[in-house]
Write a protein that holds these residues in place. Structure first.
Motif, PDB file in Angstrom:
ATOM      1  N   PRO A  69       0.819  -1.227   0.000  1.00 46.54           N
ATOM      2  CA  PRO A  69       0.000   0.000   0.000  1.00 46.54           C
ATOM      3  C   PRO A  69       0.853   1.278   0.000  1.00 46.54           C
ATOM      4  N   GLN A  70       2.016   1.213   0.601  1.00 45.61           N
ATOM      5  CA  GLN A  70       2.889   2.392   0.678  1.00 45.61           C
ATOM      6  C   GLN A  70       3.625   2.652  -0.636  1.00 45.61           C
ATOM      7  N   THR A  71       3.747   1.617  -1.478  1.00 47.04           N
ATOM      8  CA  THR A  71       4.510   1.753  -2.721  1.00 47.04           C
ATOM      9  C   THR A  71       3.989   2.895  -3.590  1.00 47.04           C
ATOM     10  N   GLU A  72       2.685   2.978  -3.780  1.00 47.76           N
ATOM     11  CA  GLU A  72       2.105   4.025  -4.632  1.00 47.76           C
ATOM     12  C   GLU A  72       2.370   5.407  -4.048  1.00 47.76           C
ATOM     13  N   LYS A  73       2.322   5.542  -2.729  1.00 45.91           N
ATOM     14  CA  LYS A  73       2.607   6.831  -2.089  1.00 45.91           C
ATOM     15  C   LYS A  73       4.051   7.258  -2.344  1.00 45.91           C
ATOM     16  N   VAL A  74       4.959   6.286  -2.295  1.00 43.67           N
ATOM     17  CA  VAL A  74       6.370   6.587  -2.537  1.00 43.67           C
ATOM     18  C   VAL A  74       6.590   6.965  -4.000  1.00 43.67           C
ATOM     19  N   ARG A  75       5.909   6.276  -4.907  1.00 40.45           N
ATOM     20  CA  ARG A  75       6.025   6.611  -6.334  1.00 40.45           C
ATOM     21  C   ARG A  75       5.499   8.036  -6.586  1.00 40.45           C
ATOM     22  N   GLU A  76       4.407   8.407  -5.916  1.00 42.06           N
ATOM     23  CA  GLU A  76       3.859   9.755  -6.048  1.00 42.06           C
ATOM     24  C   GLU A  76       4.856  10.786  -5.515  1.00 42.06           C
ATOM     25  N   PHE A  77       5.495  10.472  -4.383  1.00 44.57           N
ATOM     26  CA  PHE A  77       6.493  11.368  -3.821  1.00 44.57           C
ATOM     27  C   PHE A  77       7.633  11.582  -4.818  1.00 44.57           C
ATOM     28  N   ARG A  78       8.086  10.493  -5.444  1.00 42.44           N
ATOM     29  CA  ARG A  78       9.170  10.607  -6.431  1.00 42.44           C
ATOM     30  C   ARG A  78       8.757  11.520  -7.583  1.00 42.44           C
ATOM     31  N   THR A  79       7.554  11.338  -8.096  1.00 43.89           N
ATOM     32  CA  THR A  79       7.072  12.161  -9.211  1.00 43.89           C
ATOM     33  C   THR A  79       7.077  13.637  -8.825  1.00 43.89           C
ATOM     34  N   LYS A  80       6.571  13.940  -7.638  1.00 42.92           N
ATOM     35  CA  LYS A  80       6.544  15.343  -7.176  1.00 42.92           C
ATOM     36  C   LYS A  80       7.963  15.887  -7.020  1.00 42.92           C
ATOM     37  N   LEU A  81       8.866  15.052  -6.485  1.00 45.16           N
ATOM     38  CA  LEU A  81      10.253  15.476  -6.306  1.00 45.16           C
ATOM     39  C   LEU A  81      10.923  15.716  -7.656  1.00 45.16           C
TER      40      LEU A  81
END
Length: 145
Positions: A69-81
């Protein structure tokens, strides 16, 4: 150039930095999560301060290698970064994922062996996990990467 390692969680982001030779990782801080814009801005401050050319983000996969479940949140963080890095004219900074399975467990063991109290472990666990993520990345590349 140095590398910065991140353990991105819902409440905090553990941050570690490599030495100039990319041999060792040291924990520097834990960022309290406020909002993704402010969180990515804080990470960029550290990228600039420590003159980093690569961001290593721990990717929280399940033990079987599938997304958690956390994987998608981390991918979103990367995109924003990535977007923020481009807007800050830091497009030469690359971002890589590193499999972070069991890093929190490993970090907990290290802190228990160091005889830290439960309260103190809770305060530094994410920073220690970032160290393990970055150190594992550096070790996998043999330093000087």
């Amino acid at each position: 150039m140095k590398k910065i390692g991140l353990d991105v969680g819902d409440k905090t982001i553990g941050v570690a930095i490599s030495d100039a030779l990319n041999i060792t990782a040291q924990g520097i801080t834990t960022i309290e999560r406020i909002g993704i814009k402010k969180d990515t801005s804080k990470v960029i401050e550290y990228i600039k301060e420590y003159d980093c050319d690569t961001v290593i983000i721990g990717l929280p996969l399940k033990l079987d290698g599938s997304d958690s479940p956390q994987t998608e949140k981390v991918r979103e963080f990367r995109t924003k970064l990535e977007n923020k890095l481009r807007s800050e004219r830091l497009k030469d900074v690359s971002i890589e994922y590193y499999d972070e399975r069991l890093t929190t467990v490993m970090a907990e063991r290290v802190l228990i062996e160091a005889d830290l109290s439960r309260k103190r472990r809770k305060e530094v666990i994410d920073k220690q996990a970032a160290v393990i993520i970055l150190q594992s990345y550096l070790d996998s590349r043999g330093g000087n990467s």
